[in-house]
Scaffold this motif. Structure first.
Motif, PDB file in Angstrom:
ATOM      1  N   THR A   1       0.807  -1.226   0.000  1.00  0.00           N
ATOM      2  CA  THR A   1       0.000   0.000   0.000  1.00  0.00           C
ATOM      3  C   THR A   1       0.837   1.271   0.000  1.00  0.00           C
ATOM      4  O   THR A   1       0.274   2.365  -0.078  1.00  0.00           O
TER       5      THR A   1
ATOM      6  N   ILE B   1       2.963   2.623  -2.262  1.00  0.00           N
ATOM      7  CA  ILE B   1       2.881   3.401  -3.501  1.00  0.00           C
ATOM      8  C   ILE B   1       1.482   3.997  -3.688  1.00  0.00           C
ATOM      9  O   ILE B   1       1.356   5.182  -4.037  1.00  0.00           O
ATOM     10  N   PRO B   2       0.404   3.231  -3.486  1.00  0.00           N
ATOM     11  CA  PRO B   2      -0.928   3.856  -3.549  1.00  0.00           C
ATOM     12  C   PRO B   2      -1.112   5.004  -2.562  1.00  0.00           C
ATOM     13  O   PRO B   2      -1.801   5.985  -2.875  1.00  0.00           O
TER      14      PRO B   2
ATOM     15  N   MET C   1       0.419   7.906  -4.096  1.00  0.00           N
ATOM     16  CA  MET C   1      -0.477   8.366  -5.161  1.00  0.00           C
ATOM     17  C   MET C   1      -1.601   9.215  -4.593  1.00  0.00           C
ATOM     18  O   MET C   1      -1.942  10.262  -5.137  1.00  0.00           O
TER      19      MET C   1
ATOM     20  N   LEU D   1      -1.953   7.496 -12.095  1.00  0.00           N
ATOM     21  CA  LEU D   1      -2.090   6.115 -12.583  1.00  0.00           C
ATOM     22  C   LEU D   1      -1.062   5.847 -13.685  1.00  0.00           C
ATOM     23  O   LEU D   1      -0.423   4.782 -13.711  1.00  0.00           O
TER      24      LEU D   1
ATOM     25  N   PHE E   1       2.409   5.460 -11.798  1.00  0.00           N
ATOM     26  CA  PHE E   1       2.638   4.410 -10.819  1.00  0.00           C
ATOM     27  C   PHE E   1       2.235   3.006 -11.286  1.00  0.00           C
ATOM     28  O   PHE E   1       2.817   2.023 -10.820  1.00  0.00           O
ATOM     29  N   LEU E   2       1.263   2.900 -12.178  1.00  0.00           N
ATOM     30  CA  LEU E   2       0.856   1.558 -12.603  1.00  0.00           C
ATOM     31  C   LEU E   2       1.955   0.841 -13.381  1.00  0.00           C
ATOM     32  O   LEU E   2       2.316  -0.289 -13.036  1.00  0.00           O
TER      33      LEU E   2
ATOM     34  N   GLY F   1       5.274   0.801 -10.918  1.00  0.00           N
ATOM     35  CA  GLY F   1       5.152   0.316  -9.547  1.00  0.00           C
ATOM     36  C   GLY F   1       6.117  -0.796  -9.176  1.00  0.00           C
ATOM     37  O   GLY F   1       6.830  -0.707  -8.154  1.00  0.00           O
TER      38      GLY F   1
ATOM     39  N   MET G   1      -0.494  -3.849  -4.446  1.00  0.00           N
ATOM     40  CA  MET G   1      -0.196  -2.513  -4.950  1.00  0.00           C
ATOM     41  C   MET G   1      -1.107  -2.151  -6.126  1.00  0.00           C
ATOM     42  O   MET G   1      -1.687  -1.048  -6.162  1.00  0.00           O
ATOM     43  N   THR G   2      -1.271  -3.056  -7.081  1.00  0.00           N
ATOM     44  CA  THR G   2      -2.097  -2.783  -8.262  1.00  0.00           C
ATOM     45  C   THR G   2      -3.552  -2.538  -7.891  1.00  0.00           C
ATOM     46  O   THR G   2      -4.182  -1.581  -8.366  1.00  0.00           O
TER      47      THR G   2
ATOM     48  N   ILE H   1      -3.855   0.844  -6.166  1.00  0.00           N
ATOM     49  CA  ILE H   1      -3.687   1.966  -7.088  1.00  0.00           C
ATOM     50  C   ILE H   1      -5.027   2.306  -7.737  1.00  0.00           C
ATOM     51  O   ILE H   1      -5.416   3.475  -7.843  1.00  0.00           O
TER      52      ILE H   1
END
Length: 539
Positions: A298, A300-301, A304, A350, A353-354, A357, A376-377, A380
């Motif tokens: 979580t 990276i999200p 974001m 998006l 980071f997508l 990531g 993570m995905t 996001i």
């Protein structure tokens, strides 16, 4: 961040006022300065986020590599547990913001003073309750959590120090709320920026000098108290007549406050389910190691979210002022413009980071794990739903009389999120918690927030979609596809920090440059440039 103190950056929440013109001693924002104050807050919000991102990058590494998996999992779990301090906040934070904003529009002082003193008195009582619960929780900690085998005294002592620190800091949480309501977010943000820098340097020094998790817990408390003290100095300069001191709570004032804050309380409970419950579910049903896995997924999200929801924070006080002044046309225009910008920022994040990531996790935390990548995905896309459908409408609806709708939505979301997470964690493991958060959020975003925003905007549904969503989608989706194709050609082990920074800058920069022309209308571009010029000249 180490995971923020519940009151160091809290978004607690207060209601309405009316009176004659401001007295000569009032320092409230008024008239033409409203929009300048709003953009001051936006720009310093993003500066604060930039500092926070840099701190998070280094501090997560420092904590993870110095604490080890078990202690790091316990540290993140600590802040999840003490995140529930918001349950005791009773919605008073937003109430303070609302009363401050409305008083800024009317110039009333006496009513605002009564509200602030009532809330401060309540916060002091709540802080005492938190201290008692922290002592009890520390005593029974080994029976509540699946702690590693061995002596649990250190875990208990760390829990106790963290809890007592939150109890001490909690009453001072009213201070940033006052500044936020007065549209002086830039004052608050400069104090938080100093707080972030001191936290990073301080925790690094603690470990360099052989310190431990216990020392970190004590330092974070002192640092947060210092930040709130700096903000208090700013308030005394703005409002020299305001007295922050406890007093006997007037029942009439308390009843008036609760007519708004009771609904904020339900909303705060929903946010706790969304943000704080997952580690508790994982820690009680799986293990501390799985808590660490989930937190890594979580990170990276969360970055974001920090990059996409900063300007929305300024919308609430602005909406309260405009609503109090009866300027409904400007409110509708504010919703349409802010929502279009929010969608654009969400899609830009998006696009960055997508595709990048997995490489970010590899370079930043040396993590190459399919479970972490899957979490993570999912999260996001969960963050995108907030930016695209919820963040901007939530602020405007809350401050313009729709708090009961938001509270009812909060209750539904609490039940759905918690139920799905518990059910899915039994079948999918730690990934199930991410699925629970995503699908409950999607239902709320599409079936409640989207129709409510369209009704508020006062235009046809398809016209709303074309105005808000089409420009960002046409701008960002081709860039996202190109970025995905190019990034997929580079093996994961070939990524380096300079290459990663360059890729993020190129993808994000291309989105921002093209979006400046496709997602902003010419008058909006001229207004932003003019505001930036004024802020640069006058500070």
């Amino acid at each position: 961040m180490s995971d923020p103190s519940p009151t160091a950056h809290n978004t607690f929440s207060p209601p309405g006022a009316s009176a004659p013109a401001a007295s000569s001693g009032s320092s409230f924002a008024a008239g033409g300065s409203l929009w300048r104050q709003m953009w001051n807050g936006v720009l310093t919000n993003y500066l604060r986020v930039a500092i926070h991102l840099l701190k998070a990058i280094f501090l997560t590494r420092i904590l993870f590599f110095n604490l080890g998996q078990d202690y790091y999992g316990f540290w993140t779990l600590l802040w999840s547990v003490f995140g529930y301090i918001l349950l005791f906040e009773l919605g008073f934070g937003k109430t303070v913001q609302k009363y401050a904003a409305e008083s800024a529009a009317t110039g009333e002082q006496e009513r605002f003073s009564r509200v602030v003193q009532a809330v401060l008195t309540s916060y002091l009582c709540i802080g005492a309750i938190v201290a008692i619960l922290s002592i009890v929780g520390a005593l029974f900690l080994p029976s509540l959590l699946k702690l590693p085998a061995g002596d649990h005294t250190y875990y208990q002592l760390t829990f106790l120090i963290t809890g007592l620190g939150c109890a001490v800091v909690f009453p001072t949480g009213i201070i940033p709320e006052i500044l936020t309501g007065l549209q002086r977010l830039h004052y608050r943000n400069w104090a938080i920026i100093l707080n972030q820098i001191f936290e990073l340097v301080g925790i690094w020094l603690i470990f360099r000098l052989g310190g431990s998790l216990l020392a970190v817990a004590a330092f974070v408390t002192l640092n947060n108290l210092t930040a709130n003290a700096i903000m208090y100095v700013a308030i005394k300069r703005l409002l020299p007549w305001l007295r922050l001191r406890p007093t006997k709570v007037n029942q009439i004032v308390l009843k008036e406050i609760m007519s708004f804050s009771a609904f904020i309380y339900l909303i705060a409970l929903s946010r706790l389910i969304l943000l704080k419950t997952a580690p508790l579910i994982i820690g009680s049903m799986l293990s501390m190691a799985m808590v660490a896995i989930y937190q890594l997924g979580t990170r990276i999200p969360e970055l974001m979210r920090m990059g996409t929801n900063q300007f929305q924070e300024t919308l609430g006080p602005t909406a309260a002022m405009l609503h109090k002044a009866g300027r409904d046309g400007e409110l509708q225009k504010l919703l349409l413009t802010s929502q279009r910008l929010s969608v654009f920022l969400g899609l830009t994040a998006l696009a960055v980071f997508l595709p990048l990531g997995p490489a970010i996790l590899k370079v930043w935390l040396h993590v190459d794990d399919t479970t972490v990548t899957t979490i993570m995905t999912l999260m996001i896309f969960n963050a995108l739903l907030f930016a695209a459908f919820r963040d901007a409408p939530w602020e405007l609806l809350l401050m313009t009389g729709h708090h009961q709708l938001l509270a009812n939505t909060a209750v539904v979301e609490c039940v759905a999120n918690l139920g799905l997470s518990i059910f899915l964690v039994r079948h999918l493991g730690v990934v199930g918690v991410a699925h629970g958060a995503l699908w409950s959020n999607a239902a709320i975003a599409l079936f409640i927030f989207l129709p409510a925003a369209v009704r508020y905007a006062g235009i046809a549904f398809w016209r709303y979609l074309l105005h808000v969503y089409l420009p960002p989608l046409v701008t960002v989706l081709p860039i996202l596809l190109a970025a995905w194709l190019l990034v997929s050609r580079i093996p994961l082990q070939n990524w380096t920090f300079p290459l990663l920074v360059a890729a993020m800058a190129v993808i994000g920069g291309v989105c921002l440059v093209i979006g400046w022309f496709t997602c902003l209308q010419p008058p909006e571009r001229r207004k932003i440039l003019a505001l930036i010029g004024k802020i640069w000249r006058f500070g």
